[in-house]
Motif scaffolding. Sequence first.
Motif, PDB file in Angstrom:
ATOM      1  N   SER A 193     -46.290 -28.918-145.913  1.00 55.71           N
ATOM      2  CA  SER A 193     -46.899 -28.589-146.724  1.00 55.71           C
ATOM      3  C   SER A 193     -46.920 -29.928-147.944  1.00 55.71           C
ATOM      4  O   SER A 193     -46.177 -30.118-148.156  1.00 55.71           O
ATOM      5  CB  SER A 193     -47.140 -27.552-147.637  1.00 55.71           C
ATOM      6  OG  SER A 193     -47.807 -27.362-149.058  1.00 55.71           O
ATOM      7  N   ASP A 251     -46.423 -28.121-151.273  1.00 52.81           N
ATOM      8  CA  ASP A 251     -45.363 -28.552-151.314  1.00 52.81           C
ATOM      9  C   ASP A 251     -44.027 -29.702-151.459  1.00 52.81           C
ATOM     10  O   ASP A 251     -42.880 -29.544-152.440  1.00 52.81           O
ATOM     11  CB  ASP A 251     -44.366 -27.228-149.710  1.00 52.81           C
ATOM     12  CG  ASP A 251     -43.019 -27.148-150.215  1.00 52.81           C
ATOM     13  OD1 ASP A 251     -43.068 -26.801-150.803  1.00 52.81           O
ATOM     14  OD2 ASP A 251     -42.395 -27.512-149.093  1.00 52.81           O
ATOM     15  N   ARG A 307     -41.519 -30.051-154.696  1.00 47.70           N
ATOM     16  CA  ARG A 307     -40.227 -30.925-154.832  1.00 47.70           C
ATOM     17  C   ARG A 307     -40.019 -31.358-155.008  1.00 47.70           C
ATOM     18  O   ARG A 307     -38.385 -31.784-155.505  1.00 47.70           O
ATOM     19  CB  ARG A 307     -39.734 -30.639-153.045  1.00 47.70           C
ATOM     20  CG  ARG A 307     -40.032 -28.896-152.750  1.00 47.70           C
ATOM     21  CD  ARG A 307     -40.130 -28.719-150.974  1.00 47.70           C
ATOM     22  NE  ARG A 307     -38.234 -29.731-150.219  1.00 47.70           N
ATOM     23  CZ  ARG A 307     -38.392 -29.351-149.144  1.00 47.70           C
ATOM     24  NH1 ARG A 307     -39.219 -29.976-148.447  1.00 47.70           N
ATOM     25  NH2 ARG A 307     -36.710 -29.711-148.876  1.00 47.70           N
TER      26      ARG A 307
END
Length: 412
Positions: free
Chosen positions: A3, A6, A10
């Motif tokens: 993703s 994502d 992060r």
Amino acid sequence: MISLADIQQRIEQGALSPDGAIAQALEAIRVQDGTIGAFVRHDQRARAQDSGPLRGIAVGIKDIIDTADFPTEMGAAIYRGHQPRADAPVVMALRNAGATIIGKTTTTAFAANDPTATRNPHNHSHTPGGSSSGSAAAVAAGMVPLALGTQTGGSVIRPASFCGVAAIKPSYRLLPTVGVKCFSWTLDTVGLFASGVRDVARGLAAMTGRPALVVPAHIAAPRIGVVTQDFAGAPEPSGAEALQRAARAAEQAGASVRTLAMPEMVAEAWRIHPVVQDFEAHQSFAWEYGRNHDAMPPLLRGRLDQSRGGTPLDYDAAIAVAARARLALAAVFDEVDVLLTLSAPGAAPEGLSSTGDPRYNRLWTLMGVPCVNVTALTAAGGLPVGVTVIAPFGADARALAAAAFVEDALRA
């Protein structure tokens, strides 16, 4: 799949470095691509850029799009070793947003009919679709979070459906096609693949500088018109089931859903799409076809052989039909916010000799409207089947938001 959202989260939280994200993509390519064959070549020493919203995002580029640091061979022997001097503007847009161009992905020869050896990550005995075969497969296999493709008939949306990834064919010319091998200048459109609709939206927003394309936290329930495209023939059972399932899920989530018939002028535009495509292809490939006829990929060569009788009169009439059809389609959106239709006849066909049938995509490419693929079900053999969300020309943000609504409803 990886993703994009994502990875960005992060990195922002300090849980992953941008170089770490690129290293993960390179490792995934090392492990997966020997089987899938999604990349023509990639840079094993690729590093993240220092800044930009897409820093740490590894991107695959379809090999008909010019890159200054990789050859652009177009899947064709005629261009073996061809090295452009400059990046295409869409590639520079990605670089300027901080992305790392990690490699070139496979394409059917000249983005036409002759397939690649790329395999569907969900079932290796099936096609990933085409012509953007490698870009769809690379995202589906979790090698990269974002990839560029192109669509002239159905070359973004269909492989996205077959590979179970999200993709957008944006409004015509939202992304420039300068530096992209031309097939049909009226139809060619650069598109994006990613794991989910929100990821596609983030990628498109970053490379275009249009933050409004990012899917909002709250999405109003859309008014959806379901279009079966009867003029294109009946779908396979899995295609019909995907459309029914998506419509039902959207309605249960609060959307207004009803079936719509397209005006006859729109159906006529579907019929004349090949006239436009083939007439322009003869001009786009004038050098290759005229001076290198025997070296042309055989399926494309045969297609051009068969369409040599097209006349300027035929072409002008088809262009006029397309113009009238765009007006008729615009009026349809007075009744609904978006359309929901088939992305493909069904699941990916078995074998690698064909990339599947684009008959449910070509109308929307000719109309120039934004189209977003959403995975709707998993058919026999673990093969995904998608549906397409379509908004009016220029309403790409609406298409992405409604597609995210449908995606959420299907996952609920």
